[in-house]
Design an enzyme around this catalytic site. Structure first.
Site, PDB file in Angstrom:
ATOM      1  N   CYS A   8      43.198  35.760  38.276  1.00  0.00           N
ATOM      2  CA  CYS A   8      44.017  36.868  38.517  1.00  0.00           C
ATOM      3  C   CYS A   8      44.387  37.624  37.607  1.00  0.00           C
ATOM      4  O   CYS A   8      43.072  38.000  36.855  1.00  0.00           O
ATOM      5  CB  CYS A   8      45.388  36.018  39.250  1.00  0.00           C
TER       6      CYS A   8
ATOM      7  N   ARG B 221      43.579  47.022  42.173  1.00  0.00           N
ATOM      8  CA  ARG B 221      43.203  46.786  40.614  1.00  0.00           C
ATOM      9  C   ARG B 221      41.731  46.131  40.709  1.00  0.00           C
ATOM     10  O   ARG B 221      40.925  46.325  39.755  1.00  0.00           O
ATOM     11  CB  ARG B 221      44.161  45.888  40.027  1.00  0.00           C
TER      12      ARG B 221
END
Length: 306
Positions: free
Chosen positions: A262, A186
Site C-alpha cells: 500500500c 495513485r
C-alpha cells in the site's frame, strides 16, 4: 498451534469479556494518517472499550533506514510491549480501531506474524461496539500486572523487503502476485501521493486492489459511518475482479504466492486479512510499501496509460 478466526463480532467480544475476563486483553490500535487532525491518544483517553490499553503502531515498531514509520518490530520490542500490556502467549488478544476496520488489521498481522494465533480483529471496531449499546470507559487504564513473554521469532514468510520486490518486478514469468491497496488513481499515476515529492504509479507485476474493496460502510444510530469487513463471498469477488479467476484459483490452492502492499504498510494488512478469511496461505506483506519503493531512485515505476 490452534487456528483462530481472525475476526470477532462485537457480541462475541462482549460475551468473551464477560465469560473469560482474565484470559482476554483488549488493545486499541487506532492510527490516523499523518495529515489527519485526529489524535488517537486523546480519543483513547476520552473513550475506549472496558479494560482496553493503547497500542501505538508507530511506537511498537523498528527503526528504518529511510525513516519510515510503523515498520514491523523486532521480536524483543514486540515481547516487551506484550509484557507491559499483561499479555502472555496464551492470552486472547482483541484488537480494534476507531474507524471500524482500518489500522487494527495491521496490529493483527503483527501478532499473527510472531506466532500469537489467539488474536482477533473486532469487526466494526469501537463504532460498532458503541452502536450496539455496550459500555465504554475513559481516562488512563489501570496498569496490568507485568507478564513474561518469551521473545518470539518472526515468521520468515511474513515480510518482503525491497530487494525481494525488485527481483519480483524484474521477472517476466512466474512472478508473485502483488496486490496494491492504494487508490486506483495513485496506482495508475494520475493522482499524486500524499507524501510531497513522491512519484505515484506502481511496481511491475502488481495489480490494483484498493483496500476499501474488502470493506463495507455502516451507518450508526447517531448518523456517523464506520467500516466493517465484507462477507467472504464478496471479498472473493473483489479479488477475482482484480486478478481474474485463474489467478484467484491459484492463490486459493496455494500455487501463487501473494504480496500485499500500500502506501506505508498499513492498509496492505486489510488485504492480508481478507486473504486470511479466504484461507489463502502464501501471503506476505511488503512492509515499507510504496513509500520505501518510490523513494529509491533505482526503482522501476510504471504508470497506466488507459
Amino acid at each position: 498451534m490452534a487456528s483462530y478466526s481472525p475476526i470477532i463480532s462485537v457480541d462475541q467480544a462482549a460475551n468473551l469479556l464477560k465469560d473469560k475476563p482474565t484470559e482476554v486483553k483488549v488493545l486499541d490500535a487506532s492510527w490516523f494518517m499523518p495529515n489527519s487532525p485526529r489524535d488517537p491518544k486523546a480519543e483513547f483517553l476520552a473513550k475506549h472499550l472496558p479494560g482496553a490499553q493503547r497500542l501505538d503502531l508507530d511506537e511498537v515498531a523498528s527503526t528504518h533506514e529511510l525513516g519510515l514509520k510503523h515498520m514491523m518490530p523486532s521480536g524483543k520490542v514486540f515481547a516487551d510491549a506484550c509484557e507491559k500490556w499483561g499479555i502472555s502467549p496464551n492470552t486472547h488478544v482483541v484488537l480494534y480501531d476507531t474507524h471500524g476496520v482500518f489500522s487494527s488489521p495491521r496490529a493483527l498481522f503483527t501478532f499473527r506474524s510472531f506466532g500469537h494465533a489467539n488474536s482477533t480483529v473486532l469487526d466494526g471496531g469501537l463504532p460498532a461496539w458503541l452502536d450496539s449499546g455496550f459500555a465504554v470507559e475513559d481516562g488512563e487504564p489501570v496498569k496490568p500486572q507485568k507478564t513474561d513473554y518469551p521473545t518470539p521469532q518472526l515468521s520468515p514468510t511474513a515480510i518482503k523487503d525491497y530487494s525481494a520486490m525488485v527481483e519480483n518486478s524484474a521477472r517476466e514469468s512466474d512472478a508473485d502476485i502483488v496486490l496494491d491497496a492504494r487508490s486506483r488513481s495513485r496506482f495508475d499515476g494520475t493522482d499524486p501521493e500524499p507524501r510531497p515529492g513522491l512519484s505515484s504509479g506502481h511496481m511491475p507485476n502488481s495489480f490494483s486492489l484498493p483496500f476499501n474493496a474488502f470493506l463495507a460502510s455502516r451507518t450508526a444510530r447517531d448518523g456517523s459511518s464506520y467500516t466493517v469487513l465484507k462477507p467472504v463471498p464478496e471479498i472473493r469477488e473483489a479479488l477475482a475482479n482484480a486478478v481474474g479467476e485463474q489467478r484467484l484459483e491459484a492463490i486459493l490452492k496455494g500455487d501463487a504466492p501473494v504480496t500485499t502492499t500500500c502506501g506505508s504498510g498499513m492498509t496492505a494488512a486489510i488485504l492480508w486479512l481478507g486473504l486470511s478469511l479466504l484461507k489463502a496461505e502464501r501471503v506476505s506483506l511488503y512492509d515499507e510499501s510504496w513509500t520505501g519503493y518510490a523513494m529509491r531512485a533505482s526503482s522501476v515505476i510504471q504508470k497506466s496509460t488507459n
